[in-house]
Design a protein around this motif. Structure first.
Motif, mmCIF file in Angstrom:
data_model
loop_
_atom_site.group_PDB
_atom_site.id
_atom_site.type_symbol
_atom_site.label_atom_id
_atom_site.label_comp_id
_atom_site.label_asym_id
_atom_site.label_seq_id
_atom_site.Cartn_x
_atom_site.Cartn_y
_atom_site.Cartn_z
ATOM 1 N N VAL A 155 0.538 -0.761 -0.558
ATOM 2 C CA VAL A 155 0.309 -0.049 0.072
ATOM 3 C C VAL A 155 1.198 1.340 -0.293
ATOM 4 N N TYR A 156 0.759 1.786 -1.255
ATOM 5 C CA TYR A 156 1.439 3.479 -1.386
ATOM 6 C C TYR A 156 1.357 4.570 0.273
ATOM 7 N N ARG A 157 0.323 4.798 0.398
ATOM 8 C CA ARG A 157 0.409 5.253 1.487
ATOM 9 C C ARG A 157 0.733 6.980 1.620
ATOM 10 N N ASP A 158 1.324 6.966 0.313
ATOM 11 C CA ASP A 158 1.668 8.859 0.123
ATOM 12 C C ASP A 158 1.345 9.828 -1.495
ATOM 13 N N PRO A 201 -9.835 9.141 6.114
ATOM 14 C CA PRO A 201 -10.168 9.202 7.665
ATOM 15 C C PRO A 201 -9.939 7.706 8.386
ATOM 16 N N GLU A 202 -9.910 6.715 8.326
ATOM 17 C CA GLU A 202 -9.287 5.696 9.070
ATOM 18 C C GLU A 202 -8.272 5.578 9.586
ATOM 19 N N VAL A 203 -7.093 6.842 8.694
ATOM 20 C CA VAL A 203 -5.624 7.051 9.417
ATOM 21 C C VAL A 203 -5.936 7.972 10.668
ATOM 22 N N VAL A 204 -7.599 9.085 10.197
ATOM 23 C CA VAL A 204 -7.019 10.153 11.260
ATOM 24 C C VAL A 204 -8.223 9.235 12.061
ATOM 25 N N SER A 205 -8.434 9.010 12.424
ATOM 26 C CA SER A 205 -9.025 7.852 13.135
ATOM 27 C C SER A 205 -8.508 6.713 14.438
ATOM 28 N N GLY A 206 -7.245 5.795 13.052
ATOM 29 C CA GLY A 206 -6.406 5.290 14.230
ATOM 30 C C GLY A 206 -7.316 4.052 14.208
ATOM 31 N N ASP A 207 -7.992 3.518 13.393
ATOM 32 C CA ASP A 207 -8.745 2.529 14.208
ATOM 33 C C ASP A 207 -8.346 1.020 13.110
ATOM 34 N N GLY A 208 -7.232 2.081 11.937
ATOM 35 C CA GLY A 208 -6.843 0.698 11.365
ATOM 36 C C GLY A 208 -7.011 0.623 9.835
ATOM 37 N N HIS A 209 -6.143 0.945 9.313
ATOM 38 C CA HIS A 209 -6.423 0.695 7.531
ATOM 39 C C HIS A 209 -5.327 -0.148 6.599
ATOM 40 N N SER A 261 -0.298 2.972 11.094
ATOM 41 C CA SER A 261 1.008 3.966 11.313
ATOM 42 C C SER A 261 -0.571 4.941 10.806
ATOM 43 N N PHE A 262 0.226 6.368 11.742
ATOM 44 C CA PHE A 262 -0.922 7.603 10.930
ATOM 45 C C PHE A 262 0.230 8.174 10.382
ATOM 46 N N VAL A 263 -0.124 8.178 8.844
ATOM 47 C CA VAL A 263 1.086 8.563 7.972
ATOM 48 C C VAL A 263 0.459 8.685 6.607
ATOM 49 N N GLY A 264 1.192 10.107 5.796
ATOM 50 C CA GLY A 264 0.610 10.614 4.667
ATOM 51 C C GLY A 264 0.964 12.137 4.860
ATOM 52 N N THR A 265 0.219 12.526 4.171
ATOM 53 C CA THR A 265 0.367 14.579 3.971
ATOM 54 C C THR A 265 -1.611 14.566 4.625
ATOM 55 N N GLU A 266 -1.173 15.848 5.433
ATOM 56 C CA GLU A 266 -2.312 16.364 6.090
ATOM 57 C C GLU A 266 -3.657 16.052 5.244
ATOM 58 N N GLU A 267 -3.576 16.770 4.116
ATOM 59 C CA GLU A 267 -4.859 16.830 3.044
ATOM 60 C C GLU A 267 -5.255 15.714 2.406
#
Length: 384
Positions: free
Chosen positions: A140-143, A251-259, A241-247
């Motif tokens: 998964v790329y994530r960025d 949502p699932e990364v922000v909430s920390g519930d797993g992605h 993990s909480f990763v990426g660029t803010e914008e």
């Protein structure tokens, strides 16, 4: 994924790699345009070299991870590993040089700061194929963001920077096919992309697309994190993990519930919006709205890239002809040096360059950053 071993990849000699230009600095490394004086004394075959200084904050592991990912890649819209080197001070690896800058720079060079529908469709189709290939490898790329999408010499795109990617358990093809059958849609597996360049851009899409009239700019298709828990690199179904660029963070990364892989499809949607309107959709006060979006309702969550390819926006796209396009929307000129930075005063030794830096503030600013990207925050992390 195992770290690369010296016997199964081309080894560089850092002493013979000389920097021609400074290309930019990211969260984890510095990128130079270099040539190998042992094999290319006249600088006819320069390439991009990413250099990461060794440390104890997780950078070493991420460098090894990125090298390992690059070793697996064999796709026209993804970089190939030219070689790498590991010393007591640095990790460094080379990939082909992309002179056309990134999509953020290219978009801002347009008169009204946005692309036409035809240009958006072309670039999104290539990016979609690149993500589909990565997902088929279980990565998964994530960025995904405009700054990480570069334009090759040929005018085709390539993704870059894989330090935020990770390995996840692949969704079974049977699950994708059964979802398509359940909803009356035929979702086919990945279509191989041939590596030829013999047709013009108008032939990679059959017929007229209904979205051309609905979208604005019906013109020519040419263009003038902080970690929440410690994780290993072992395979898993979801990442926390909480990763990426803010914008671009889902949502699932922000909430920390797993992605899982659907985070890349969220980012693809944000990218589509920004290419069309020149801004991201959930900027500022609207950010809280992202918390209420259900990832399971997202296009691509169940059927992956196959599901997105069925969207009417891509109607008529001949996916197996993308690499045959002879004239993409933009082809970099051999004189487009201003897009990639100023030449150094003569060729410099990479080791000496880092030794001469007394403080982070002495690092010259990245020439690839445009005025529109200075407000975009990258969410970094110290551990996976």
């Amino acid at each position: 994924m195992e770290s690369p071993s010296p016997s199964d990849s081309l080894q560089f000699n850092l002493e013979t790699l000389k920097a021609i230009k400074f290309l930019g600095k990211g969260a984890t490394g510095t990128v130079f345009l270099v040539h190998d004086i042992a094999t290319d004394l006249t600088t006819r075959s320069p390439f991009a070299l990413k250099v990461v200084q060794r440390s104890n904050n997780g950078g070493d592991r991420r460098a090894r991870w990125e090298i390992g990912v690059l070793k697996m890649l064999h796709h026209p819209f993804l970089p190939r590993l030219l070689g790498y080197v590991e010393t007591d001070e640095f990790f460094a690896w080379g990939v082909p040089y992309c002179p056309g800058a990134d999509l953020n720079v290219l978009r801002n060079r347009q008169n009204d700061g946005v692309f036409s529908a035809g240009v958006i469709r072309f670039y999104l189709a290539e990016i979609l194929c690149a993500l589909e290939y990565l997902h088929s490898l279980g990565v998964v790329y994530r960025d995904l963001k405009p700054e990480n999408i570069l334009v090759q010499w040929s005018g085709h795109v390539t993704l870059t920077d894989f330090d935020l990617s990770r390995s996840l358990k692949k969704k079974p093809l049977s699950e994708i096919l059964s979802y398509g059958e359940k909803h009356g849609r035929q979702l086919s597996p990945e279509i191989p992309v041939r590596c030829k360049c013999r047709v013009k851009i108008i032939r990679w899409i059959a017929g007229k697309n209904r979205y051309n009239k609905a979208m604005k700019k019906p013109k020519s298709a040419r263009v003038s994190p902080v970690n929440r828990r410690k994780l290993s690199f072992s395979n898993g179904e979801r990442s926390n993990s909480f990763v990426g660029t803010e914008e671009y963070v889902s949502p699932e990364v922000v909430s920390g519930d797993g992605h899982e892989f659907a985070v890349d499809w969220w980012a693809l949607g944000i990218l589509s919006y920004e290419m069309l309107y020149g801004t991201t959709p959930f900027k500022g006060k609207n950010r809280k709205e992202t918390f209420r979006n259900d990832p399971k309702m997202r296009l691509g969550y169940h059927g992956g890239a196959c599901e997105i390819k069925e969207h009417p926006f891509f109607e008529g796209v001949r996916w197996d002809r993308l690499t045959e396009v002879l004239r993409p929307p933009f082809i970099p000129s051999r004189d487009d040096g201003e897009l990639t930075g100023k030449s150094t005063a003569g060729q410099i030794d990479i080791r000496e360059y880092f030794h001469s830096l007394k403080a982070p503030s002495s690092m010259p600013p990245s020439p690839l950053r445009s005025s529109s990207s200075k407000h975009r925050r990258s969410v970094s992390f110290t551990e996976f």
